[in-house]
Design an enzyme around this catalytic site. Structure first.
Site, short mmCIF file in Angstrom:
data_model
loop_
_atom_site.label_atom_id
_atom_site.label_comp_id
_atom_site.label_asym_id
_atom_site.label_seq_id
_atom_site.Cartn_x
_atom_site.Cartn_y
_atom_site.Cartn_z
N HIS A 1 -9.43 -1.75 -4.12
CA HIS A 1 -8.27 -2.15 -3.32
C HIS A 1 -7.37 -3.11 -4.10
O HIS A 1 -6.13 -3.03 -4.00
CB HIS A 1 -8.69 -2.77 -1.99
CG HIS A 1 -7.49 -3.01 -1.13
ND1 HIS A 1 -6.93 -2.02 -0.35
CD2 HIS A 1 -6.68 -4.08 -1.01
CE1 HIS A 1 -5.84 -2.49 0.22
NE2 HIS A 1 -5.67 -3.75 -0.16
N HIS B 1 -1.70 -10.90 -5.41
CA HIS B 1 -0.25 -10.69 -5.23
C HIS B 1 0.60 -11.73 -5.98
O HIS B 1 1.62 -11.38 -6.57
CB HIS B 1 0.11 -10.72 -3.75
CG HIS B 1 -0.40 -9.54 -2.99
ND1 HIS B 1 -0.14 -8.24 -3.38
CD2 HIS B 1 -1.15 -9.46 -1.87
CE1 HIS B 1 -0.72 -7.41 -2.52
NE2 HIS B 1 -1.34 -8.12 -1.60
N HIS C 1 0.84 -1.21 0.00
CA HIS C 1 0.00 0.00 0.00
C HIS C 1 0.87 1.26 0.00
O HIS C 1 0.59 2.22 -0.72
CB HIS C 1 -0.96 0.01 1.19
CG HIS C 1 -1.79 -1.23 1.27
ND1 HIS C 1 -2.35 -1.68 2.44
CD2 HIS C 1 -2.13 -2.15 0.31
CE1 HIS C 1 -3.02 -2.81 2.20
NE2 HIS C 1 -2.88 -3.12 0.92
N ASP D 1 -3.39 -2.66 -4.76
CA ASP D 1 -2.39 -3.72 -4.60
C ASP D 1 -1.61 -3.93 -5.91
O ASP D 1 -0.38 -4.08 -5.89
CB ASP D 1 -3.05 -5.05 -4.22
CG ASP D 1 -3.46 -5.13 -2.76
OD1 ASP D 1 -2.97 -4.32 -1.95
OD2 ASP D 1 -4.27 -6.02 -2.42
ZN ZN Z 1 -3.82 -4.71 -0.06
#
Ligand code: ZN
Length: 279
Positions: free
Chosen positions: A225, A252, A73, A229
């Site tokens: 969000h 991720h 973040h 990311d």
């Molecule tokens: Zn995150």
């Protein structure tokens, strides 16, 4: 575009969402071509995909037996503010504080602190279509005039497939908090994650409803969000990107796979395609 750093030291403190422990951090200005790097117990760890040790619910970086986690973040906000050179020193702990689960706190703190240095920024230009896939989704890069990141995904029981994008307006993504599904909470805790997690720093989604009394900040907050990311993880290239990056259901792990593959195919000296330009 010139490289940037910040014009003064900044200190911050807060709990890590996974460790549940308090971290104290100092951000220090750095000269041209330093890059973004972490400093933990005397070890410098570059904010670069080469130092990624883990992608499970957060990015874990490590070098020389030292580690830093949940860097994405803060890195996303630095990328959106075009801050290329900075040392992020851990005075206590190893996890970047979560604050409210979004990038807003970092954005508020840093938005008026950046200034230009004298060297041009390092830019990686996407000159041909590049794509990576996993069993769930894919990330595709295409040539474009500037940088745009797009994310398409859904929130189970709450939101059908939706598309969000960042093309330079940080305010459209920095407010979006991290989230998880209610049924994941037990798993996260059993695996030593989310020890500092609460409704104050994460949106928790039940079966068709949101547990947080205040609700969501936008109907597509979790998707936004995921875009935050993505931007943070893309910054692990160590270059500003020129191109359009579209992620369908990436997380991720896929972001990391994309960055690593892109770097290996475009930054290697033996590669036929020359993506990199330093204008
Ligand atoms: Zn995150």
């Amino acid at each position: 575009m010139l490289q940037k750093t910040i014009f003064e030291d900044i200190k911050l403190e807060g709990i890590g969402i996974h460790s549940g422990e308090v971290s104290k951090i100092a951000l220090h200005p750095e000269p041209e071509n330093t890059g973004i790097r972490f400093l933990v117990e005397g070890e410098y760890i570059p904010a670069n995909y080469r130092y990624v040790l883990g992608t499970d619910h957060a990015i874990l970086l490590g070098k020389g037996g030292k580690k830093v986690s949940t860097v994405e973040h803060l890195l996303a906000v630095l990328y959106m503010l075009s801050i290329d050179n900075l040392t992020i020193e851990f005075l206590r702990g190893y996890e970047v504080p979560i604050f409210d689960g979004s990038g807003y706190y970092f954005y508020k703190l840093l938005k008026d602190k950046a200034y230009s240095l004298s060297d041009e920024a390092k830019v990686l230009e996407i000159k041909e279509i590049f794509e990576v896939k996993n069993c769930k989704g894919y990330i595709k890069a295409e040539p474009a005039e500037g940088f745009c990141a797009l994310y398409k995904g859904y929130v189970r029981g709450i939101l059908e497939e939706s598309l969000v994008q960042y093309c330079g307006n940080a305010k459209e993504v920095v407010f979006a908090r991290t989230f998880c599904y209610e049924e994941e909470v037990e798993y996260l805790l059993q695996n030593g994650l989310a020890k500092g997690g609460s409704l104050k720093n994460a949106v928790v989604i039940g079966k068709g409803y949101v547990l947080n009394p205040e609700g969501m900040r936008s109907k597509d907050e979790p998707i936004r969000h995921k875009l935050l990311d993505l931007i943070g993880d893309l910054s692990l290239l160590g270059y500003r990107l020129k191109g359009r990056i579209f992620s369908y259901l990436g997380g991720h792990a896929l972001n990391y796979q994309f960055v690593k593959s892109l770097a290996e195919s475009s930054l290697s000296t033996t590669s036929k395609s020359s993506f990199v330009s330093t204008p």
